[in-house]
Scaffold this active site. Structure first.
Site, PDB file in Angstrom:
ATOM      1  N   ASP A  39     -54.934  73.572  51.407  1.00  0.00           N
ATOM      2  CA  ASP A  39     -56.345  73.866  51.265  1.00  0.00           C
ATOM      3  C   ASP A  39     -56.665  73.844  49.777  1.00  0.00           C
ATOM      4  OD1 ASP A  39     -58.962  74.983  51.951  1.00  0.00           O
ATOM      5  OD2 ASP A  39     -57.951  75.727  53.745  1.00  0.00           O
ATOM      6  N   ASP A  46     -62.232  72.822  50.540  1.00  0.00           N
ATOM      7  CA  ASP A  46     -63.135  73.910  50.902  1.00  0.00           C
ATOM      8  C   ASP A  46     -64.547  73.693  50.343  1.00  0.00           C
ATOM      9  OD1 ASP A  46     -63.124  76.699  52.087  1.00  0.00           O
ATOM     10  OD2 ASP A  46     -63.850  77.180  50.071  1.00  0.00           O
ATOM     11  N   GLU A  74     -64.541  70.018  53.821  1.00  0.00           N
ATOM     12  CA  GLU A  74     -65.308  70.950  54.642  1.00  0.00           C
ATOM     13  C   GLU A  74     -66.731  70.914  54.099  1.00  0.00           C
ATOM     14  OE1 GLU A  74     -65.800  75.621  55.818  1.00  0.00           O
ATOM     15  OE2 GLU A  74     -65.665  74.911  53.772  1.00  0.00           O
ATOM     16  N   HIS A 101     -60.550  79.084  61.346  1.00  0.00           N
ATOM     17  CA  HIS A 101     -60.449  80.499  60.993  1.00  0.00           C
ATOM     18  C   HIS A 101     -61.805  81.131  60.691  1.00  0.00           C
ATOM     19  CE1 HIS A 101     -60.853  78.222  57.393  1.00  0.00           C
ATOM     20  NE2 HIS A 101     -61.067  79.321  56.692  1.00  0.00           N
ATOM     21  N   ASP A 102     -62.890  80.361  60.769  1.00  0.00           N
ATOM     22  CA  ASP A 102     -64.228  80.870  60.444  1.00  0.00           C
ATOM     23  C   ASP A 102     -65.124  81.052  61.655  1.00  0.00           C
ATOM     24  OD1 ASP A 102     -63.738  80.861  57.702  1.00  0.00           O
ATOM     25  OD2 ASP A 102     -64.489  78.823  57.430  1.00  0.00           O
TER      26      ASP A 102
HETATM   27  O1  ISL Z   1     -71.675  80.768  55.426  1.00  0.00           O
HETATM   28  C1  ISL Z   1     -71.619  79.665  55.879  1.00  0.00           C
HETATM   29  C2  ISL Z   1     -72.791  78.785  55.975  1.00  0.00           C
HETATM   30  O2  ISL Z   1     -73.623  79.140  57.029  1.00  0.00           O
HETATM   31  C3  ISL Z   1     -70.341  79.177  56.319  1.00  0.00           C
HETATM   32  O3  ISL Z   1     -70.371  78.130  57.190  1.00  0.00           O
HETATM   33  C4  ISL Z   1     -69.553  78.808  55.097  1.00  0.00           C
HETATM   34  O4  ISL Z   1     -70.144  77.756  54.430  1.00  0.00           O
HETATM   35  C5  ISL Z   1     -68.212  78.440  55.468  1.00  0.00           C
HETATM   36  O5  ISL Z   1     -67.714  79.551  56.121  1.00  0.00           O
HETATM   37  C6  ISL Z   1     -67.369  78.083  54.254  1.00  0.00           C
HETATM   38  O6  ISL Z   1     -66.059  78.285  54.572  1.00  0.00           O
HETATM   39  C7  ISL Z   1     -65.015  78.125  53.647  1.00  0.00           C
HETATM   40  O7  ISL Z   1     -65.281  78.691  52.392  1.00  0.00           O
HETATM   41  C8  ISL Z   1     -65.386  80.112  52.328  1.00  0.00           C
HETATM   42  C9  ISL Z   1     -64.281  80.833  53.079  1.00  0.00           C
HETATM   43  O8  ISL Z   1     -64.617  82.181  53.236  1.00  0.00           O
HETATM   44  C10 ISL Z   1     -64.021  80.216  54.425  1.00  0.00           C
HETATM   45  O9  ISL Z   1     -62.935  80.861  55.046  1.00  0.00           O
HETATM   46  C11 ISL Z   1     -63.761  78.760  54.206  1.00  0.00           C
HETATM   47  O10 ISL Z   1     -63.363  78.082  55.358  1.00  0.00           O
HETATM   48  C12 ISL Z   1     -65.339  80.468  50.877  1.00  0.00           C
HETATM   49  O11 ISL Z   1     -64.207  79.935  50.273  1.00  0.00           O
END
Ligand code: ISL
Ligand code: CA
Length: 623
Positions: free
Chosen positions: A179, A275, A333, A404-405
């Site tokens: 990542d 990310d 992402e 994981h989100d």
């Molecule tokens: O909050 C959001 C937008 O509506 C989420 O979709 C966000 O953009 C997304 O969760 C981003 O994720 C990634 O970056 C974050 C981290 O907490 C997440 O775990 C990761 O997957 C910050 O690094």
């Protein structure tokens, strides 16, 4: 050039315009058909706010025009052969280390734990592993707040453990991607410490500082700005207060990031998941957020960085200088990015990213993650048809339902226990038979479901905890908790369920996050012994995928598209034809015709002739 006098249909004909309008319609739960209506299409852009029930004001139109008029490219047509690549044939598996397998009894998953389970992953049929961040971190956001890019988080192990992991993955003929979190670092990173202590050093400009904050908000509640006493200024953080946004405008910083990536690639890793990579370029001057967009999207400021002015330039530069020389794979992402923008980010001839994760299929139109509702698979069907038919041969779709989100997918669709098994398999069929690269999230192969959290004390995620505090200002605690429960990322972060022993065989000590009793019935050991388990189904399906290469590069032809609750398609190439037939509902569904050929795999043991049973999903081979 598009202006306020342009007609809506001309804006919609523009790829970027289409993405933005689609996104807005999705958020408002308005059908796309509205735009295709000739009367609406011929209206001028300036009337859009009125049309959208004044939910969006004129500032929205200005923002839209800025975005449209800064993108001059459109993606090429679809007439060419798909270029082959290992990552277009691979099945990926995402590991969230903290919750995967603990080797030393401290209740926290670690690298030796992963090593001990590589045979399992291989046996499942996995070709490549994506590891969520394992770098040194104070864990404000479980590793997505990196303190040192060159060190392994002490709780997870050492660099020797990592080297061993990489060797063992490669020994099993699998690949490993890491990542890459480079939109922000931890506030404990030495760059940030220098930036605030020595503002005149080269680090002084590595982050985004402003004398006065603007109105942008953080994804994790509250303002996106921290006051920094040392500098008498504010620092931008789109995520938690301890995740400070890097200033990509600074060339030395970009160089520094390239060097860091090369350092990892030199070790022999096979690529990266990047990310929130679409957030790295912020509009210069950091203009105020449009309030109406903020209200609609629930976060203020996104329009100024989700598809920033220098995004393509940064990605292209990184691909040429870093990824290409090492033949490394990249998947970005990219929250908020629609299909047309995705094309511009991933088309093979443009050399930016190999693939992206787009998220618009994870929630229904008009819904967001923290809404409590039932997800209708007919929406997933329409989403997939659109991507399969229009993404084009130059771009490779990613196929995923969990990470994981996000809460577990089965729970979103139907939480009645009797459907768990068939539904888990149905999702597997969709994910593994469409064209694209599947990413399976740990536990998905068992059909893991949302956890039964009882109180806010059981939750760990910074997003959930911050949101809870914020909600408690305006609603009762119980109400706030139930809202959090619907969308909490912790549902996907409870320990992997290995067996029915204490702590599910995840650890000998108390896990860092709670787990309910589900592991007693749902775990790897039990499912391996059961021919009918979701796990065995995944395993068989992955084998099937490897035996029928038509799934990798063949055409996808949908039939009976308009028929509700039926998802049916052919996969075809010069040598074979597969037919996939799925009942998207929990009721029996009459068949219009009985499939030809032989049934290769199904989530029901015996075939029934005249109707499809609840969530029935089968793969047929035609002669
Ligand atoms: O909050 C959001 C937008 O509506 C989420 O979709 C966000 O953009 C997304 O969760 C981003 O994720 C990634 O970056 C974050 C981290 O907490 C997440 O775990 C990761 O997957 C910050 O690094
Ligand atoms: Ca451990």
């Amino acid at each position: 050039m598009l202006t306020k006098k342009s007609r809506i249909k001309d804006v919609y004909a523009n790829p970027i315009g289409r993405d933005i309008i689609d996104r807005v319609l999705l958020q408002m739960n308005i059908s796309k058909k509205a735009v295709n209506n000739p009367i609406i299409g011929s209206l001028r852009l300036k009337v859009l706010p009125k049309l959208l029930k004044s939910q969006l004001d004129e500032g929205f139109v200005d923002t839209l025009l800025t975005l449209l008029n800064t993108e001059h490219e459109t993606a090429k047509g679809n007439d060419e052969m798909i270029l082959k690549a290992w990552w277009k044939e691979a099945v990926f598996y995402q590991i969230y280390t903290r919750s995967f397998k603990d080797s030393n009894g401290d209740g926290i998953g670690d690298l030796q734990g992963i090593i001990s389970k590589l045979d399992y992953i291989k046996e499942l049929g996995i070709d490549a592993i994506w590891l969520s961040p394992i770098y040194d971190s104070p864990n404000d956001d479980n590793g997505y707040d990196i303190r040192d890019y060159h060190k392994i988080m002490a709780e997870f192990g050492t660099m020797e453990d990592f080297n061993q992991l990489l060797t063992e993955v490669h020994n099993r003929d699998m690949k490993l991607i890491m990542d890459l979190v480079v939109n922000h670092t931890s506030d404990e990173h030495k760059w940030y410490q220098k930036a605030i202590q020595e503002p005149n050093s080269k680090y002084g400009d590595y982050y985004i500082f402003k004398d006065q904050p603007n109105n942008w908000t953080s994804f994790f509640s509250g303002s996106a700005w921290n006051y920094v006493e040392e500098r008498g200024q504010y620092a931008l953080h789109l995520f938690s207060k301890k995740q400070i946004d890097l200033n990509w405008e600074n060339e030395t910083l970009r160089q520094e990031i390239h060097d860091m990536i090369k350092w990892w690639l030199e070790k022999g890793i096979d690529g990266f998941r990047l990310d929130v990579i679409n957030y790295i370029s912020k509009r210069s001057g950091l203009p105020e957020a449009n309030e109406s967009i903020g209200k609609l999207m629930e976060y203020k400021g996104v329009e100024h960085y989700f598809y920033g002015p220098r995004l393509h330039e940064y990605l292209h530069d990184m691909k040429e200088k870093v990824f290409i020389p090492y033949n490394a794979f990249s998947v970005g992402e990219t929250p908020g990015i629609g299909m047309e923008m995705s094309k511009l980010l991933t088309a093979d001839y443009r050399k930016e990213l190999d693939m992206v994760f787009s998220f618009d299929h994870l929630e229904m139109p008009g819904r967001t993650r923290f809404d409590d509702y039932h997800y209708d698979l007919n929406y997933l069907k329409s989403f997939m048809i659109n991507w399969m038919e229009n993404y084009g041969e130059h771009c490779q779709p990613s196929l995923f339902f969990e990470n994981h989100d996000n809460p577990r997918m089965i729970s979103k669709i139907n939480s009645e226990r009797q459907y768990r098994n068939v539904l888990g398999k149905l999702l597997a069929v969709i994910q593994l038979t469409l064209r694209g690269t599947p990413f399976i999230y740990q536990g998905q192969e068992l059909g893991m479901i949302n956890q039964n959290f009882q109180s806010i004390e059981e939750l760990r995620d910074v997003e959930s905890l911050n949101l809870y505090d914020e909600l408690c200002n305006t609603m009762k605690k119980e109400e706030a908790f139930s809202k959090i429960l619907a969308g909490s990322r912790d549902h996907a972060r409870t320990p992997m369920q290995w067996n029915n022993q204490q702590y599910a065989g995840f650890s000998t000590g108390k896990p860092w996050i709670m787990m309910d009793e589900d592991y007693k019935i749902c775990n790897v050991e039990t499912q391996f012994q059961d021919e009918n388990s979701i796990l065995r189904f995944f395993q068989n399906l992955i084998t099937l995928r490897k035996e029928h290469r038509v799934i990798y590069y063949g055409e996808v032809l949908f039939i009976n598209q308009k028929e509700k609750d039926l998802f049916a398609y052919y996969r075809k190439d010069g040598t074979e034809t597969l037919y996939i037939e799925i009942n998207l509902s929990s009721s029996n569904k009459k068949r219009t015709k009985y499939p030809e050929g032989i049934r290769l795999l199904s989530n029901y043991a015996e075939d029934s002739s005249s109707f499809l049973r609840p969530y029935e999903a089968s793969i047929w081979k035609y002669n």
